[in-house]
Design a protein around this motif. Sequence first.
Motif, PDB file in Angstrom:
ATOM      1  N   TYR A 198       6.459  15.865 -32.842  1.00  0.00           N
ATOM      2  CA  TYR A 198       7.582  16.062 -31.926  1.00  0.00           C
ATOM      3  C   TYR A 198       7.865  14.794 -31.135  1.00  0.00           C
ATOM      4  O   TYR A 198       9.031  14.411 -30.942  1.00  0.00           O
ATOM      5  N   SER A 199       6.814  14.098 -30.704  1.00  0.00           N
ATOM      6  CA  SER A 199       7.037  12.896 -29.910  1.00  0.00           C
ATOM      7  C   SER A 199       7.788  11.835 -30.709  1.00  0.00           C
ATOM      8  O   SER A 199       8.661  11.146 -30.170  1.00  0.00           O
ATOM      9  N   VAL A 200       7.492  11.697 -32.010  1.00  0.00           N
ATOM     10  CA  VAL A 200       8.204  10.683 -32.795  1.00  0.00           C
ATOM     11  C   VAL A 200       9.622  11.136 -33.115  1.00  0.00           C
ATOM     12  O   VAL A 200      10.547  10.313 -33.173  1.00  0.00           O
ATOM     13  N   ARG A 201       9.822  12.440 -33.286  1.00  0.00           N
ATOM     14  CA  ARG A 201      11.178  12.926 -33.565  1.00  0.00           C
ATOM     15  C   ARG A 201      12.093  12.736 -32.363  1.00  0.00           C
ATOM     16  O   ARG A 201      13.230  12.285 -32.487  1.00  0.00           O
ATOM     17  N   VAL A 202      11.583  13.081 -31.176  1.00  0.00           N
ATOM     18  CA  VAL A 202      12.432  12.954 -29.993  1.00  0.00           C
ATOM     19  C   VAL A 202      12.658  11.482 -29.668  1.00  0.00           C
ATOM     20  O   VAL A 202      13.749  11.095 -29.206  1.00  0.00           O
ATOM     21  N   ALA A 203      11.653  10.625 -29.963  1.00  0.00           N
ATOM     22  CA  ALA A 203      11.851   9.184 -29.776  1.00  0.00           C
ATOM     23  C   ALA A 203      12.939   8.656 -30.707  1.00  0.00           C
ATOM     24  O   ALA A 203      13.766   7.827 -30.316  1.00  0.00           O
ATOM     25  N   ALA A 204      12.933   9.147 -31.949  1.00  0.00           N
ATOM     26  CA  ALA A 204      13.959   8.717 -32.907  1.00  0.00           C
ATOM     27  C   ALA A 204      15.357   9.110 -32.427  1.00  0.00           C
ATOM     28  O   ALA A 204      16.316   8.339 -32.582  1.00  0.00           O
ATOM     29  N   GLU A 205      15.466  10.290 -31.835  1.00  0.00           N
ATOM     30  CA  GLU A 205      16.764  10.734 -31.323  1.00  0.00           C
ATOM     31  C   GLU A 205      17.219   9.860 -30.154  1.00  0.00           C
ATOM     32  O   GLU A 205      18.367   9.393 -30.116  1.00  0.00           O
ATOM     33  N   VAL A 206      16.327   9.643 -29.195  1.00  0.00           N
ATOM     34  CA  VAL A 206      16.688   8.863 -28.011  1.00  0.00           C
ATOM     35  C   VAL A 206      17.042   7.432 -28.398  1.00  0.00           C
ATOM     36  O   VAL A 206      17.983   6.835 -27.842  1.00  0.00           O
ATOM     37  N   CYS A 207      16.322   6.882 -29.361  1.00  0.00           N
ATOM     38  CA  CYS A 207      16.526   5.482 -29.756  1.00  0.00           C
ATOM     39  C   CYS A 207      17.618   5.323 -30.809  1.00  0.00           C
ATOM     40  O   CYS A 207      17.892   4.196 -31.264  1.00  0.00           O
ATOM     41  N   GLU A 208      18.208   6.432 -31.229  1.00  0.00           N
ATOM     42  CA  GLU A 208      19.373   6.440 -32.126  1.00  0.00           C
ATOM     43  C   GLU A 208      19.096   5.693 -33.434  1.00  0.00           C
ATOM     44  O   GLU A 208      19.898   4.883 -33.903  1.00  0.00           O
ATOM     45  N   ILE A 209      17.938   5.989 -34.036  1.00  0.00           N
ATOM     46  CA  ILE A 209      17.603   5.347 -35.309  1.00  0.00           C
ATOM     47  C   ILE A 209      17.885   6.295 -36.462  1.00  0.00           C
ATOM     48  O   ILE A 209      17.941   7.515 -36.294  1.00  0.00           O
ATOM     49  N   ASP A 210      18.071   5.717 -37.657  1.00  0.00           N
ATOM     50  CA  ASP A 210      18.337   6.519 -38.850  1.00  0.00           C
ATOM     51  C   ASP A 210      17.838   5.763 -40.078  1.00  0.00           C
ATOM     52  O   ASP A 210      17.089   4.784 -39.947  1.00  0.00           O
ATOM     53  N   ASP A 211      18.274   6.193 -41.260  1.00  0.00           N
ATOM     54  CA  ASP A 211      17.733   5.599 -42.486  1.00  0.00           C
ATOM     55  C   ASP A 211      18.219   4.173 -42.732  1.00  0.00           C
ATOM     56  O   ASP A 211      17.780   3.512 -43.663  1.00  0.00           O
ATOM     57  N   ARG A 212      19.118   3.685 -41.874  1.00  0.00           N
ATOM     58  CA  ARG A 212      19.539   2.275 -41.968  1.00  0.00           C
ATOM     59  C   ARG A 212      18.732   1.375 -41.042  1.00  0.00           C
ATOM     60  O   ARG A 212      18.877   0.154 -41.078  1.00  0.00           O
TER      61      ARG A 212
END
Length: 521
Positions: A198-212
């Motif tokens: 969960y911590s890495v998923r929510v970090a990914a959302e906040v940091c606006e990262i994706d497969d690019r």
Amino acid sequence: MTGEFTPWPEADARRYRESGIWRGIGFATVLSELARRYGEHTAVVDARGPVGYAALARRSERVAAGLAARGLRPGDIAVVQARNDADYVVLLFAAFRLGVIPVCALPAHREREIGYFLDHTGAAAYLHPGEDDHRRIAASTAREVRLVTTVAEAAASSGPVDALPPPPGGGDLALLQLSGGSTGVPKLIPRTHDDYLYSVRVAAEVCEIDDRTVYLCALPAAHNFPLSSPGILGVLSVGGTVVMAPDPSPDTCFDLMDDAGVTMTAVVPALAQAWLTAARTRGRRPGSLRVLQVGGARLDAAHAAQVAPVLGCRVQQVFGMAEGLVCYTRLDAPDAVAHHTQGRPASPYDEIRIVDDRDRDVPDGHSGHLLARGPYTVRGYFRAAAHNPVAFTPDGYYRTGDLVRRTETGDLVVTGRAKDQINRGGEKIAAPEVEELLRGHPDIHDAAVIAVPDPVLGERSCAVCVAAPDRDPTGKQIRRHLRELGVAAYKIPDLVRFVPHLPRTAVGKIDKKRLKEDLSR
């Protein structure tokens, strides 16, 4: 591992599961899903070349089977000390698949720390980088350990995957991270698959990262910051690419960023300053970089303001701890927030309190002790029954040891620390640990270790010593004594000063505030 760490209260755990933020699956299952979705898309790159998602999943599963063939079993603990390369990522996911729990040792750790991790956990394995130094550590500390080998050899293991047990579930331990440690060697932080995912998923959302996203891992990969905020695991969780840097120097990292088209990376303030200096001196900056995360210590506003004009990217301040809570400045935050604060909690489920010395809440704008709890903040350290009541409140808040104030926008500003700890360029040094070792020197009667300001590292460590009667030690001798004890290099004091006596408070404790004032004159 039941009974080895404090679980979340069942009512909270049920709420997290019902809300869907705890998915009940482990990292190995997630990697299988990613392999099906992203196939040959590059997951990890190091000096040997790229590794795709499908290849990463296949290889980690074979290595898991190989580790099982070499005697490791689900629930075993392995102390892992590695370089920044693809082998570390493979080995990490192999451990996740088998259910072996890695202790995320750092490259700088030596006999004292590695020996403690092995003894305290009853580890079944010590996996190390393979240099002479580490073989010496293994010979002196790992005599009772079932498997001692290099990370590269372990990552080259192979076995029949059909014989593997089912992968761990969400509630199982995933890994043991390390605390900053204000007393003695670092405490071990038990992170479950549910809470860490969960911590890495929510970090990914906040940091606006994706497969690019192309992320450069410049800091030691085992640190919680480059591993999960969003770091290696967060970038992989969305199908991005991780580039492993063998060292954090501007020469190495600027070339890697240009070659791989890196869009995001994470550094500590001292490294940010070094990169800024290099970019100004050489008239060169990474063309593809969009976000420079800075964490591990507070970045001053003057340097934060230089990131955009000098490096050509957005600065994102990150403030958190391996125990859980992580705060980020948002990418759309105005400069006044991005440069002057350390952001706000990543998750709407994060709960924080800012309290005075009696645990009474203080108003916004006033500095106080930061307390935190939530779905990815642990409720207790691993095998630390005596210390947990000190580090955690009866209702489950973690006492972070940080002093902060909350702005009217809800962002936090770090104003200091309550812990007796030195933050040397992002590396946390527990002053009592080093003091105890200094007092063990026959020429030292008493000692105190304090922080002194440093324009690059933020803080340096200074050992203030009282010599034993009729002894006349030198700073060089004292530092050599610590090296011979197998202490991590970053813990060895930068400065050694000798005084006739140490100032004391009314209750007899060393008065470090006065000591700092005396030395600054």
